[in-house]
Design an enzyme around this catalytic site. Sequence first.
Site, short mmCIF file in Angstrom:
data_model
loop_
_atom_site.label_atom_id
_atom_site.label_comp_id
_atom_site.label_asym_id
_atom_site.label_seq_id
_atom_site.Cartn_x
_atom_site.Cartn_y
_atom_site.Cartn_z
N GLU A 118 93.94 106.24 33.96
CA GLU A 118 94.06 107.48 34.72
C GLU A 118 93.01 108.50 34.31
O GLU A 118 92.43 109.20 35.14
CB GLU A 118 95.47 108.07 34.52
CG GLU A 118 96.60 107.15 34.95
CD GLU A 118 97.16 106.30 33.82
OE1 GLU A 118 98.39 106.14 33.76
OE2 GLU A 118 96.35 105.82 32.98
N ALA A 142 92.83 68.54 27.71
CA ALA A 142 92.08 67.77 28.71
C ALA A 142 92.63 66.35 28.71
O ALA A 142 92.91 65.78 27.65
CB ALA A 142 90.59 67.78 28.39
N ARG A 191 89.11 81.23 25.42
CA ARG A 191 89.23 81.59 24.01
C ARG A 191 88.96 83.08 23.80
O ARG A 191 89.63 83.72 23.00
CB ARG A 191 88.27 80.75 23.18
CG ARG A 191 88.65 79.28 23.10
CD ARG A 191 87.63 78.48 22.30
NE ARG A 191 87.99 77.07 22.21
CZ ARG A 191 87.26 76.16 21.58
NH1 ARG A 191 86.12 76.50 20.98
NH2 ARG A 191 87.65 74.89 21.55
N ARG A 248 81.00 79.64 21.49
CA ARG A 248 79.55 79.47 21.60
C ARG A 248 79.08 79.26 23.03
O ARG A 248 77.90 79.42 23.33
CB ARG A 248 79.10 78.31 20.72
CG ARG A 248 79.73 76.97 21.05
CD ARG A 248 79.48 75.95 19.94
NE ARG A 248 80.10 74.64 20.22
CZ ARG A 248 81.37 74.38 20.00
NH1 ARG A 248 82.16 75.31 19.49
NH2 ARG A 248 81.85 73.17 20.27
N GLU A 275 95.39 74.44 21.38
CA GLU A 275 94.50 73.41 21.90
C GLU A 275 94.81 72.00 21.37
O GLU A 275 94.07 71.07 21.63
CB GLU A 275 93.04 73.78 21.61
CG GLU A 275 92.52 74.89 22.49
CD GLU A 275 91.00 74.89 22.61
OE1 GLU A 275 90.36 73.92 22.19
OE2 GLU A 275 90.47 75.88 23.13
N GLY A 299 96.80 69.01 18.45
CA GLY A 299 96.83 67.80 19.28
C GLY A 299 98.13 67.63 20.05
O GLY A 299 98.91 68.56 20.24
N SER A 300 98.35 66.37 20.45
CA SER A 300 99.45 66.08 21.37
C SER A 300 100.82 66.36 20.76
O SER A 300 101.73 66.84 21.44
CB SER A 300 99.37 64.62 21.81
OG SER A 300 99.50 63.74 20.71
#
Length: 347
Positions: A51, A155, A187, A210, A285, A287-288
């Site tokens: 504002e 992915a 990220r 990066r 991210e 792992g599984s």
Amino acid sequence: MKEKYMRRCIQLAQNGLCNTAPNPMVGAVIVCDGKIIGEGYHVHCGEAHAEVNAIRSVKDPSLLQRATIYVSLEPCSHYGKTPPCADLIIEKQIPRIIIGCMDPFSKVAGRGIQKLKDAGREVIVGVLEEECKSLIRRFVTFHTLRRPYITLKWAESADGYIDSYRTNGNPVVLSSPFTSMLVHKQRTEHSAIMVGTHTAKLDNPRLNVRHWYGHPPVRIVLDKDRALPTDLHLFDGDTLTLVFTETPHDLLPNVEYLPINYQQDILPQIMEELYTRGLQSLLVEGGSILLQSFIDTGIWDEIFVEEAPILLHSGVKAPEISGKNPYVIKQSFGRNFRCYTTVKNSQ
């Protein structure tokens, strides 16, 4: 017309995505005689609110006395790092205020609206309310659930695997250069990023930005039994790394070792620590096993999946999501690469 100007507020607010936390993203538009005469958004935490920036952008301040200000979130009514926006609106004699949604934060929570009404201003609340609530979903989750807003990311191949079975070597490449860039953009939009022990040791990820411009997130890794070698990229000192462990470690530059009880559910312990540190959003991210643990316990808000046009036939299966949460956004990026986003139904 109200919806048109509120959509512009939302559009403006999104410019502050990487810099406003722990404050919410907010946009404001000032209209007089059917024309926009001022715009603004909250650029950076600790600096002027939307504002204020919108009012400052008006070239002829005399127009404010017959203008309407649109704002995606209820104007604040308390003194924080900046003065109350509701007081400024009253001071500038803006007669009409149209608000997207109320502020859930306890120090505001309807008080800004009431202050404006008590000053004799016309106030309308609830224009594009759901869209405006979605805009501040990270802020709302953080303050109501006392944990970061959590995005799970992985992915996978077209047949549902995230990697081959391996004990060393590089992972299977399942991202295109473009989708990899999107992940690095993600990220920068999160306060922290997390991986499990196995992923840290096997893939040696940098977890930096990066491939995009912006601030790198705080890195988080699990290391219960001191299994991670200290020459990993995670311990290079470039960015703060938080290590949740049960075993004492040697001190490393820009690395903090945080003891938790692995005999109990570790996710609530981690969430409590991240909340205390004011980390408003978390990107997980892998792992599984780690990803599936978030899904199984229901501690997540959004899931982002890259699907590659590759068949692995075997390997590490991708995490499985309940059918109650269908994908809601689908995007394609050439060569049959697709990205899917699903948002938890309760959000």
